[in-house]
Design a protein around this motif. Sequence first.
Motif, PDB file in Angstrom:
ATOM      1  N   ILE A  50       0.999  -6.904  -0.752  1.00  0.00           N
ATOM      2  CA  ILE A  50       0.134  -6.457  -1.845  1.00  0.00           C
ATOM      3  C   ILE A  50      -1.175  -7.239  -1.836  1.00  0.00           C
ATOM      4  O   ILE A  50      -2.241  -6.676  -2.075  1.00  0.00           O
ATOM      5  CB  ILE A  50       0.873  -6.543  -3.208  1.00  0.00           C
ATOM      6  N   PHE A  51      -1.106  -8.544  -1.527  1.00  0.00           N
ATOM      7  CA  PHE A  51      -2.310  -9.357  -1.432  1.00  0.00           C
ATOM      8  C   PHE A  51      -3.249  -8.780  -0.374  1.00  0.00           C
ATOM      9  O   PHE A  51      -4.445  -8.592  -0.609  1.00  0.00           O
ATOM     10  CB  PHE A  51      -1.941 -10.808  -1.095  1.00  0.00           C
ATOM     11  N   GLN A  52      -2.688  -8.471   0.804  1.00  0.00           N
ATOM     12  CA  GLN A  52      -3.504  -7.911   1.884  1.00  0.00           C
ATOM     13  C   GLN A  52      -4.061  -6.542   1.506  1.00  0.00           C
ATOM     14  O   GLN A  52      -5.245  -6.254   1.731  1.00  0.00           O
ATOM     15  CB  GLN A  52      -2.692  -7.814   3.171  1.00  0.00           C
ATOM     16  N   ASP A  53      -3.226  -5.693   0.910  1.00  0.00           N
ATOM     17  CA  ASP A  53      -3.688  -4.367   0.483  1.00  0.00           C
ATOM     18  C   ASP A  53      -4.803  -4.475  -0.561  1.00  0.00           C
ATOM     19  O   ASP A  53      -5.731  -3.665  -0.577  1.00  0.00           O
ATOM     20  CB  ASP A  53      -2.524  -3.542  -0.089  1.00  0.00           C
ATOM     21  N   THR A  54      -4.686  -5.489  -1.436  1.00  0.00           N
ATOM     22  CA  THR A  54      -5.717  -5.711  -2.448  1.00  0.00           C
ATOM     23  C   THR A  54      -7.061  -5.966  -1.776  1.00  0.00           C
ATOM     24  O   THR A  54      -8.070  -5.333  -2.116  1.00  0.00           O
ATOM     25  CB  THR A  54      -5.343  -6.903  -3.361  1.00  0.00           C
ATOM     26  N   ILE A  80      -7.118  -4.517  -9.343  1.00  0.00           N
ATOM     27  CA  ILE A  80      -6.720  -3.795  -8.123  1.00  0.00           C
ATOM     28  C   ILE A  80      -5.294  -4.171  -7.750  1.00  0.00           C
ATOM     29  O   ILE A  80      -4.463  -3.302  -7.477  1.00  0.00           O
ATOM     30  CB  ILE A  80      -7.694  -4.105  -6.963  1.00  0.00           C
ATOM     31  N   SER A  81      -4.984  -5.467  -7.752  1.00  0.00           N
ATOM     32  CA  SER A  81      -3.633  -5.893  -7.379  1.00  0.00           C
ATOM     33  C   SER A  81      -2.608  -5.390  -8.392  1.00  0.00           C
ATOM     34  O   SER A  81      -1.508  -4.980  -8.018  1.00  0.00           O
ATOM     35  CB  SER A  81      -3.546  -7.417  -7.220  1.00  0.00           C
ATOM     36  N   HIS A  82      -2.979  -5.387  -9.675  1.00  0.00           N
ATOM     37  CA  HIS A  82      -2.068  -4.884 -10.707  1.00  0.00           C
ATOM     38  C   HIS A  82      -1.737  -3.412 -10.454  1.00  0.00           C
ATOM     39  O   HIS A  82      -0.575  -2.996 -10.546  1.00  0.00           O
ATOM     40  CB  HIS A  82      -2.702  -5.062 -12.093  1.00  0.00           C
ATOM     41  N   ASN A  83      -2.748  -2.625 -10.116  1.00  0.00           N
ATOM     42  CA  ASN A  83      -2.522  -1.205  -9.816  1.00  0.00           C
ATOM     43  C   ASN A  83      -1.645  -1.032  -8.576  1.00  0.00           C
ATOM     44  O   ASN A  83      -0.794  -0.140  -8.530  1.00  0.00           O
ATOM     45  CB  ASN A  83      -3.849  -0.473  -9.637  1.00  0.00           C
ATOM     46  N   TYR A  89       6.091  -0.302  -7.437  1.00  0.00           N
ATOM     47  CA  TYR A  89       7.284   0.005  -8.226  1.00  0.00           C
ATOM     48  C   TYR A  89       7.537   1.508  -8.321  1.00  0.00           C
ATOM     49  O   TYR A  89       8.679   1.949  -8.280  1.00  0.00           O
ATOM     50  CB  TYR A  89       7.204  -0.626  -9.617  1.00  0.00           C
ATOM     51  N   ARG A  90       6.475   2.278  -8.437  1.00  0.00           N
ATOM     52  CA  ARG A  90       6.654   3.738  -8.481  1.00  0.00           C
ATOM     53  C   ARG A  90       7.285   4.237  -7.193  1.00  0.00           C
ATOM     54  O   ARG A  90       8.185   5.058  -7.216  1.00  0.00           O
ATOM     55  CB  ARG A  90       5.311   4.423  -8.701  1.00  0.00           C
TER      56      ARG A  90
END
Length: 193
Positions: A50-54, A80-83, A89-90
Amino acid sequence: MELLIDDSVLVKKYMQGDESSLEILINRHNKRLSSFIYSKVQDREITEDIFQDTFIKVIKTLKRGKYNEEGKFLPWVMRISHNLIIDYYRKSQRMPKFETNNDYNLFSVIRDEGLNVERQWIKDQIDAELKVIIKELPVEQLEVLEMRIFKDMSFKEISENTGVSINTALGRMRYALINLRKLIDKYNIVLTN
């Protein structure tokens, strides 16, 4: 000496082609962002992903020149990271999880005991009508409502992301709900199935 450079200056320098400015930003906010992500997902590998995707999204946004300087850099990156955490999770909940044992029953996975087809259709209709009418709310109220209801953000996070006090965010949510009730009455939407 470079660590004293303001985030907004580093962002501008990166957008002008100075790749090292992004590295400074990543290093500056690495620990805080990683801790935030880890607190939500409780898994090191997923945190790294997620860090990298952010930062991939950050880079794409900056390269397109779409960064809005009204907000601060860190709250923007945190949003952005929260989204992305919500997306994670979705996606993970989309596929049914079941234990592999000999008593496996296909119908226990596909059966939804809460809603039959007719009730689901009615619920979908209500959801669709609500999505249309919430667009009529004032922008500030709509923003807070979407962050709170659809993104499951705390009022503290909403405050940080919108740049207003927690009390103002709470007030906007209160007025959003009041106005939503008026719109429901105006359009005669029945919320029970």
